[in-house]
Design an enzyme around this catalytic site. Structure first.
Site, mmCIF file in Angstrom:
data_model
loop_
_atom_site.group_PDB
_atom_site.id
_atom_site.type_symbol
_atom_site.label_atom_id
_atom_site.label_comp_id
_atom_site.label_asym_id
_atom_site.label_seq_id
_atom_site.Cartn_x
_atom_site.Cartn_y
_atom_site.Cartn_z
ATOM 1 N N GLU A 13 0.870 -1.164 0.000
ATOM 2 C CA GLU A 13 0.000 0.000 0.000
ATOM 3 C C GLU A 13 0.917 1.228 0.000
ATOM 4 O OE1 GLU A 13 -2.691 0.413 3.327
ATOM 5 O OE2 GLU A 13 -3.423 2.335 2.558
ATOM 6 N N LYS B 229 4.491 0.872 9.171
ATOM 7 C CA LYS B 229 4.564 2.174 8.501
ATOM 8 C C LYS B 229 3.951 3.280 9.349
ATOM 9 C CE LYS B 229 3.096 0.155 4.760
ATOM 10 N NZ LYS B 229 2.519 -0.116 3.436
ATOM 11 N N ARG C 264 4.644 -12.511 9.757
ATOM 12 C CA ARG C 264 5.258 -11.196 9.673
ATOM 13 C C ARG C 264 6.608 -11.270 10.393
ATOM 14 N NH1 ARG C 264 3.309 -5.883 9.188
ATOM 15 N NH2 ARG C 264 1.472 -6.721 8.211
HETATM 16 P P1 ATP Z 1 2.700 -1.986 7.777
HETATM 17 O O1 ATP Z 1 2.065 -2.530 9.003
HETATM 18 O O2 ATP Z 1 4.155 -1.710 7.923
HETATM 19 O O3 ATP Z 1 1.957 -0.853 7.164
HETATM 20 P P2 ATP Z 1 1.487 -3.614 5.825
HETATM 21 O O4 ATP Z 1 1.358 -5.079 5.867
HETATM 22 O O5 ATP Z 1 0.263 -2.811 6.029
HETATM 23 O O6 ATP Z 1 2.660 -3.201 6.776
HETATM 24 P P3 ATP Z 1 1.692 -3.446 3.016
HETATM 25 O O7 ATP Z 1 2.166 -2.317 2.193
HETATM 26 O O8 ATP Z 1 0.272 -3.815 2.982
HETATM 27 O O9 ATP Z 1 2.146 -3.135 4.491
HETATM 28 O O10 ATP Z 1 2.610 -4.731 2.766
HETATM 29 C C1 ATP Z 1 2.943 -5.257 1.519
HETATM 30 C C2 ATP Z 1 3.308 -6.709 1.702
HETATM 31 O O11 ATP Z 1 4.417 -6.826 2.593
HETATM 32 C C3 ATP Z 1 2.163 -7.483 2.312
HETATM 33 O O12 ATP Z 1 2.027 -8.699 1.629
HETATM 34 C C4 ATP Z 1 2.581 -7.673 3.743
HETATM 35 O O13 ATP Z 1 2.017 -8.810 4.277
HETATM 36 C C5 ATP Z 1 4.113 -7.736 3.637
HETATM 37 N N1 ATP Z 1 4.753 -7.301 4.883
HETATM 38 C C6 ATP Z 1 4.571 -6.139 5.535
HETATM 39 N N2 ATP Z 1 5.263 -6.096 6.690
HETATM 40 C C7 ATP Z 1 5.929 -7.274 6.772
HETATM 41 C C8 ATP Z 1 6.822 -7.856 7.736
HETATM 42 N N3 ATP Z 1 7.164 -7.217 8.846
HETATM 43 N N4 ATP Z 1 7.291 -9.094 7.489
HETATM 44 C C9 ATP Z 1 6.947 -9.758 6.365
HETATM 45 N N5 ATP Z 1 6.133 -9.266 5.432
HETATM 46 C C10 ATP Z 1 5.614 -8.051 5.613
HETATM 47 MG MG MG Z 2 -1.411 -2.975 4.790
#
Ligand code: ATP
Ligand code: MG
Length: 561
Positions: free
Chosen positions: A35, A272, A262
């Site tokens: 995102e 983020k 994660r």
């Molecule tokens: P954040 O909580 O940092 O905003 P998010 O999951 O909302 O993380 P996205 O931009 O939706 O962020 O993530 C893109 C991809 O990266 C998704 O498939 C998510 O599951 C993966 N991802 C995000 N954070 C991690 C992490 N700490 N470890 C492994 N994969 C991750």
């Molecule tokens: Mg997300």
């Protein structure tokens, strides 16, 4: 690590199983779906390496999909940063896709759901809807709008799209079951009104699809075969499948969602939202501050793509959440930089040394090897003269036998130069040593082949010649958080653990060969660690970031406790 050298991980087992059951290898397709509401961090690197790694392994395309359904938080700046980071890590995506490109299709499908009696417009406020959701042990209750007629739903939904209604006035919900044991199946919201301009669609839309409705359908539209996400979406899988059931046609690939854990890392946060807070509250200087666990911060700090990819592949992926020690990342980093970083000399805390038997008007060039790990890197020349700088900590007036550096009456070798002996020192009024007077042995020059040059002394020090040395700025970093798990405390906020002393800027002296160093160039300052040229550096005013030490200083400290 080459993927062919290790055993398969559980995700690869899933794919292998599908291939064995007749799924065609040619139909494999993956995606990385960030995102654009912030910069990518080290946790994303795991997901990137997983998805693109599968692409490499199976020769399958991997899309970069921006999951851009929330205009309140998303920006073009983030899209650009994400593209830069994925490329920098060394991966090439097949198609650059945006969920916002599917807004019309998603809308058309929503109309279809309404016509089939599978979606309705609810005109209650968010709090009331939440209340009716029930609890894990108690069923939810139906909205009074649940049985609106198809024509009324169609009319209201079209009005929502046309901008007739205010934000929050209505939502569109899937009509599944308020008694479902999985609470996510209790008539989930699929559209909301939001009068906000979108970074790509501008003001074309004022209703936006929700994550669950968007994600699976986007996977389907792109014909992604395997959609990997983190564990918190495990409960969403049932809904993902329900939404697919509404649209999947025969002879098309039906995407499959599977979950992995994660990644969390010690002494930092990877969310983020929290990283944005650090930026907005000025705890750090932007998303790419070298203390940030963002990919751009790590790049600026001097981490290499090779070290990050190697790290992600080494920790692999897991089914359960755990905290990975960040010092492992420094291990893969040192392993890489040791091979590629040229050796240079830089004195961080200078102490003046005068070689009293070296003529005042004389100087010479000494030959120094650029990288003992890489003979092709060749040699450079370093000026030597009567007035030098050495590191303050390398001199003591008196010290025990274990101090292999310089002490009064003792000898050391200056790296690539001569053996010197400390004869006397000068102090300021507070008793601090401010200069050391030494003599040198002219026959002891490194590599000159004389018996004296082969003479062994216990210590070897780095140094620079005062006259020719470049005065530079060096930024030294400590951990951003004092606690190993800053965001895992119930009674405290992660901001309570911010280390107030995570940045120190000092003036240092480096050998003149560094005059032409450019942003992103890596060096090993001998005996001091790895350093990289910062983006704020100027040709006449160089700035270096300390990437990491030569050894794990933290492990050493912690073992002493
Ligand atoms: P954040 O909580 O940092 O905003 P998010 O999951 O909302 O993380 P996205 O931009 O939706 O962020 O993530 C893109 C991809 O990266 C998704 O498939 C998510 O599951 C993966 N991802 C995000 N954070 C991690 C992490 N700490 N470890 C492994 N994969 C991750
Ligand atoms: Mg997300």
């Amino acid at each position: 690590m080459n993927t062919t050298e290790r055993s398969l991980n559980f995700i690869e087992h899933i794919i292998e199983e599908d291939l064995k059951n007749g799924f065609s290898k040619e139909s494999l397709r993956f995606r990385f779906p960030p995102e654009p509401n912030g910069y990518l961090h080290i946790g994303h690197a795991s997901s990137i390496c997983l998805n693109f790694g599968l692409g490499d392994r199976y020769g399958a395309p991997v899309n970069l999909r921006f999951d851009d359904t929330n205009p309140a938080k998303e920006e073009q700046e983030y899209v650009d940063a994400i593209k830069k980071d994925v490329s920098w890590l060394g991966f090439e995506w097949d198609k650059e896709c945006y969920a916002s490109d599917y807004f019309q299709q998603l809308y058309d499908w929503a109309i279809q759901l309404i016509e089939q009696g599978k979606a309705y417009v609810d005109s209650q406020d968010a709090a009331t809807i939440a209340e009716q959701k029930g609890t894990p042990t108690q069923k939810g209750s139906n909205s009074p709008f649940r049985d609106r007629s198809v024509s009324e739903n169609l009319q209201l939904f079209r009005e929502m799209k046309a901008g007739v209604h205010e934000s929050g006035a209505h939502v569109l919900r899937a009509k599944i079951s308020m008694g479902a044991s999985n609470m996510l199946m209790r008539d989930p919201i699929i559209y909301r009104i939001l009068h906000k301009s979108h970074h790509r669609t501008g003001n074309e839309w004022c209703i936006y699809p929700m994550y669950d409705w968007t994600h699976g359908e986007s996977d389907y539209l792109e014909q992604v075969s395997h959609s990997f996400c983190t564990l918190e979406f495990a409960m969403h899988r049932e809904l993902y499948d329900w939404f697919l059931d509404q649209v999947v046609e025969p002879n098309k690939v039906r995407p499959k969602q599977r979950e992995f854990a994660r990644r969390n890392f010690s002494h930092t946060v990877v969310s983020k939202r929290k990283l944005l807070q650090l930026v907005q509250e000025g705890v750090v200087n932007g998303w790419d501050d070298p203390r940030m666990p963002t990919i751009s911060g790590l790049r600026r700090r001097g981490y290499t793509p090779e070290s990050l990819v190697n790290f992600a592949n080494t920790i692999g992926i897991a089914k359960r959440e755990n905290v990975v020690d960040v010092s492992l990342l420094d291990f893969t980093l040192r392993e890489h930089l040791n091979k590629v970083a040229p050796r240079v000399m830089g004195v961080l805390r200078p102490l003046k040394v005068e070689i009293t038997n070296y003529p005042e008007d004389q100087s010479e060039l000494l030959s120094a090897e650029n990288n003992p790990e890489d003979p092709a890197a060749g040699f450079r020349e370093m000026p030597f003269s009567r007035h030098l700088f050495i590191e303050q900590e390398d001199f003591k007036e008196e010290a025990n036998r274990k101090f292999f550096r310089l002490k009064l009456g003792g000898e050391v070798r200056l790296k690539n130069g001569y053996i010197i002996k400390a004869e006397s020192c000068t102090k300021d009024t507070e008793g601090n040593v401010i200069a050391v007077q030494c003599t040198y042995d002219p026959l002891s020059k490194s590599g000159s082949g004389t018996e004296e040059s082969l003479r062994k002394v216990k210590g070897t020090l780095h140094w620079v010649s005062q006259q020719e040395a470049l005065e530079v700025k060096v930024r030294l970093y400590d951990r951003l958080f004092t606690d190993p798990t800053p965001d895992a405390h119930k009674e405290a906020d992660f901001m309570d653990f911010v280390n107030p002393n995570s940045l120190e800027e000092i003036t240092a002296y480096v050998e003149p060969s560094l005059a032409s160093a450019k942003e992103g160039d890596h060096f090993q300052f001998q005996r001091m660690g790895y350093f990289v040229v910062d983006k704020e550096s100027q040709p006449q005013a160089l700035i270096f970031n300390k990437t990491t030490g030569l050894r794990d200083a933290w492990a050493k400290l912690e073992n002493q406790d």
